[in-house]
Write an enzyme that holds these catalytic residues in place. Sequence first.
Site, short mmCIF file in Angstrom:
data_model
loop_
_atom_site.label_atom_id
_atom_site.label_comp_id
_atom_site.label_asym_id
_atom_site.label_seq_id
_atom_site.Cartn_x
_atom_site.Cartn_y
_atom_site.Cartn_z
N ARG A 59 39.77 39.42 34.73
CA ARG A 59 39.69 38.48 36.35
C ARG A 59 38.54 38.71 37.15
NH1 ARG A 59 39.88 38.89 40.64
NH2 ARG A 59 41.60 40.33 40.91
N GLY A 91 26.31 40.61 46.25
CA GLY A 91 26.07 42.23 46.49
C GLY A 91 26.27 41.53 48.24
N GLU A 150 28.18 46.23 52.31
CA GLU A 150 26.76 47.98 52.19
C GLU A 150 27.32 49.58 51.92
OE1 GLU A 150 24.07 46.89 55.05
OE2 GLU A 150 23.46 45.26 54.06
N SER A 200 34.65 45.84 56.12
CA SER A 200 35.48 45.08 56.57
C SER A 200 34.47 44.69 57.54
CB SER A 200 36.73 45.34 56.79
OG SER A 200 37.04 46.23 56.21
N THR A 253 30.53 44.19 42.07
CA THR A 253 31.43 44.46 40.51
C THR A 253 30.51 43.11 39.35
OG1 THR A 253 33.71 43.96 42.16
CG2 THR A 253 33.08 43.09 39.66
N ALA A 307 36.59 32.90 46.07
CA ALA A 307 37.30 33.74 45.57
C ALA A 307 39.26 34.83 45.99
CB ALA A 307 36.92 35.49 45.12
N GLU A 339 38.20 42.20 48.68
CA GLU A 339 37.74 40.41 48.86
C GLU A 339 38.85 40.62 50.62
OE1 GLU A 339 36.68 37.21 47.56
OE2 GLU A 339 36.48 38.20 45.94
C1 LIG Z 1 36.62 47.91 43.17
C2 LIG Z 1 35.69 47.63 44.36
C3 LIG Z 1 35.47 45.74 43.54
C4 LIG Z 1 34.19 44.74 44.67
N1 LIG Z 1 33.23 44.21 44.17
C5 LIG Z 1 32.48 44.20 45.50
C6 LIG Z 1 31.80 42.59 44.98
O1 LIG Z 1 31.23 42.82 44.22
N2 LIG Z 1 30.66 42.32 46.25
C7 LIG Z 1 31.20 43.29 47.53
O2 LIG Z 1 30.58 42.71 48.21
N3 LIG Z 1 32.19 43.71 47.52
C8 LIG Z 1 32.84 44.28 46.83
N4 LIG Z 1 34.23 45.24 47.05
C9 LIG Z 1 33.89 45.67 48.00
C10 LIG Z 1 35.30 45.43 49.50
O3 LIG Z 1 35.27 44.30 49.86
C11 LIG Z 1 35.25 46.57 50.44
O4 LIG Z 1 36.02 47.82 50.01
C12 LIG Z 1 36.01 45.74 51.45
O5 LIG Z 1 35.75 44.54 51.76
C13 LIG Z 1 36.23 46.98 52.19
O6 LIG Z 1 35.31 47.61 52.48
P1 LIG Z 1 35.25 49.77 52.69
O7 LIG Z 1 35.75 49.97 51.83
O8 LIG Z 1 33.46 49.56 53.51
O9 LIG Z 1 36.58 49.70 54.05
P2 LIG Z 1 36.64 50.10 55.51
O10 LIG Z 1 35.96 48.90 56.06
O11 LIG Z 1 35.77 50.94 55.39
O12 LIG Z 1 37.90 49.77 55.92
C14 LIG Z 1 38.97 50.81 56.07
C15 LIG Z 1 39.97 51.04 56.30
O13 LIG Z 1 40.12 50.41 57.58
C16 LIG Z 1 40.65 49.31 57.77
N5 LIG Z 1 40.05 48.22 58.77
C17 LIG Z 1 38.97 48.20 59.07
N6 LIG Z 1 38.08 47.41 59.72
C18 LIG Z 1 39.56 47.71 61.10
C19 LIG Z 1 40.29 46.80 62.08
N7 LIG Z 1 39.10 46.17 62.28
N8 LIG Z 1 41.54 46.80 62.20
C20 LIG Z 1 42.52 47.78 61.24
N9 LIG Z 1 42.02 48.20 60.37
C21 LIG Z 1 40.89 47.69 59.59
C22 LIG Z 1 40.62 48.74 56.57
O14 LIG Z 1 41.58 47.87 56.34
C23 LIG Z 1 40.94 49.13 55.58
O15 LIG Z 1 42.53 50.11 55.64
C24 LIG Z 1 34.41 45.93 46.36
C25 LIG Z 1 35.85 47.42 46.04
C26 LIG Z 1 36.10 47.85 45.26
C27 LIG Z 1 36.69 48.76 45.67
#
Ligand SMILES: Cc1cc2nc3c(=O)[nH]c(=O)nc-3n(C[C@H](O)[C@H](O)[C@H](O)COP(=O)(O)OP(=O)(O)OC[C@H]3O[C@@H](n4cnc5c(N)ncnc54)[C@H](O)[C@@H]3O)c2cc1C
Lengths: 389, 250
Positions: free
Chosen positions: A91, A131, A134, A139, A166, A247, A368
Amino acid sequence: MTTDFFAIDGSLAEEERAVRDSVRRFVEAHVLPIIGTCYVDGRFPRELVGPLAELGVLGANLPETYGCAGLNNVAYGLIMQELERGDSGIRSFASVQGALVMYPIFAFGSEEQKRHYLPKMAAGEIIGCFGLTEPDFGSDPGGMLTTARQDGSRGWVLNGAKMWITNGSMAQVAVVWAKTGDAEHSIRGFLVPTDTPGFTAKDQKGKLSLRASDTSELVFQDVRLPADAILPLSGGLKSPLLCLTQARYGIAWGAMGAAMACFDEAVAYSKTRVMFGRPIGGFQIQQARLADMLTEIVKGQLLALHLGRLKDAGTATPQQVSLAKRNNVSVATDIAREARRLLGGNGILAEYGAMRHMENLESVYTYEGTHDIHTLVLGQAITGLDAFR
Amino acid sequence: MKIAVCIKRVPVMDRRFTIAPGGTTIDEVGLAYDVNDFDLWAVEAALRLKEQVGTGEVVVLSLGPDVVQEQIRKALSMGADRGIHLQAASVGADDLPVARALADALRDGGYDGIFLGRLAVDRANGVTGPVIAELLGLPCVTAVSKLEIANGRGRAQRELEGAQEIVEFPLPAVITVDQGLNTERLPTLKGIMGAKKKPLEVRPVTLDAPRVTVRRLALPPERIGGRIIGEGVGAVPELVRLLHDEAKVL
Ligand SMILES: Cc1cc2nc3c(=O)[nH]c(=O)nc-3n(C[C@H](O)[C@H](O)[C@H](O)COP(=O)(O)OP(=O)(O)OC[C@H]3O[C@@H](n4cnc5c(N)ncnc54)[C@H](O)[C@@H]3O)c2cc1C
């Protein structure tokens, strides 16, 4: 026992049911027999790209003029549900190709870009990736460091890195979001052929989730792009967020597909596994488990369907999509875990689906927009107070 | 190559059936419907033939109430060119009036082949094809598991108990399709959208009064649990004796 406990089938149009049934049969015939092995091997089944394209699932809600199937949003949602009944990785492939690459080309691209890319992407001849995230900005993508600077000849020079992408290693084109200035509103989308010098993609090793999916790190080192590589109608962070809303809508459906697969497996197991002289499904604890699972599946299905109808009417809001993604993925993670537990020791084997879905859904919970971020989106909608800034 | 395929709407078989009050019909609540499997293979055979020849037309007919249009559209979404809905309020237990109405619709169609399933999984009578052939005075080949057609002639393989029969016949002919002839294609999503735009003609028909009626429908008796007669090699003689004397399968 079927998961359609509230006869939701009757609320679907004939072609919506037909679409769902075709994709379900496809998944049963082509995905389920191989997915356990793919997952253990950490391999995305690329051999399915052609057949998936032939079936018509790639960008299925985009218009026929660009070689797509022209389906409504409910039918599109049902496709996502059925693909994720197979595996979240399959998916994810379709979500990224359709909602995160074809959709931005459709929404923000020039006519020339649409004519060049969309038919080939619908046909699976070009695979795309998206992409945004980073290493240091997940988030909070508005803080991104990747830049696109115009050179003397009005072409672009791209520098930076993206993570968790992805389809990243197998893509022929990447939609890359980069800052053309310093501020958040300078973020623009670029179509980057992955064979451009300075572009590298590296598989992200060691995943314990979405193992049947290509997740890669992208690095851009002085990647030179022509002037027309930019998506002309993209502008500001709201552009990638609009793609993510597409998405996420599909994910609200997809998560229910994974949940249904787990429920069906758990029901079948509960009837055949005999302990203390009778099927474990005859004990109240397992019945409570199954009743809770079914209840959340029915609620999640109704939520997704109603959201789809709103989307088809053109009135769905991003906040409604947040609520549906947040709820449906969250309950699906619980359902998968409970199914895994009901299966006892067998529940940890790849031969069964529950633990694979359970692990997959942890990624879906995070990508997402994490569950927490959608909570804050809802908090803002409720209170009018922005927790981000 | 112009081929007609007759298809029937039947309940999907993986559900649990109950008998409706009155005792002569099944309860339709909670059932799902689809094209009879054997008919899907007949549609597939017709489509492959048309593709192989390169030209022609595949026409799908179904008799019944308006809901059968869903099944016609499924065949159209697989690639059939047009549909004919023979509109009748209900389809009874007598196959002769049904076959007559189908034969009337097929008679002047100029078809090179008329394809049906070997049987419909709901009632399993398996006579509609042969009766149509009889009414139209055409050769009939039933339960076909391999089919070749060239130069106005057909060559088919039929599965017999423990043997295979190869037959040849001139066209036009009526062919009923058995399991194993092919695996039907899935309707593609574009096919599903395209099917809505293909012609579907509705022709009301009046069926002759049925001479066969269902008097009573009964479910098979509940299966009784298994019996454990012993363990290991020592149990084999008793097992063989029971299989021979009681189950009478040896
Ligand atoms: C398998 C996989 C595929 C992916 N595919 C893509 C892709 O194709 N393209 C792409 O661009 N990205 C992709 N991503 C990235 C994904 O969107 C990010 O991992 C996601 O946005 C979270 O970012 P982070 O991992 O940096 O976590 P962080 O932002 O560092 O978050 C860490 C923790 O802090 C929490 N947090 C962050 N900010 C706050 C806040 N203000 N208040 C409270 N809690 C907070 C979060 O909920 C989380 O629990 C993918 C991720 C995975 C795991």
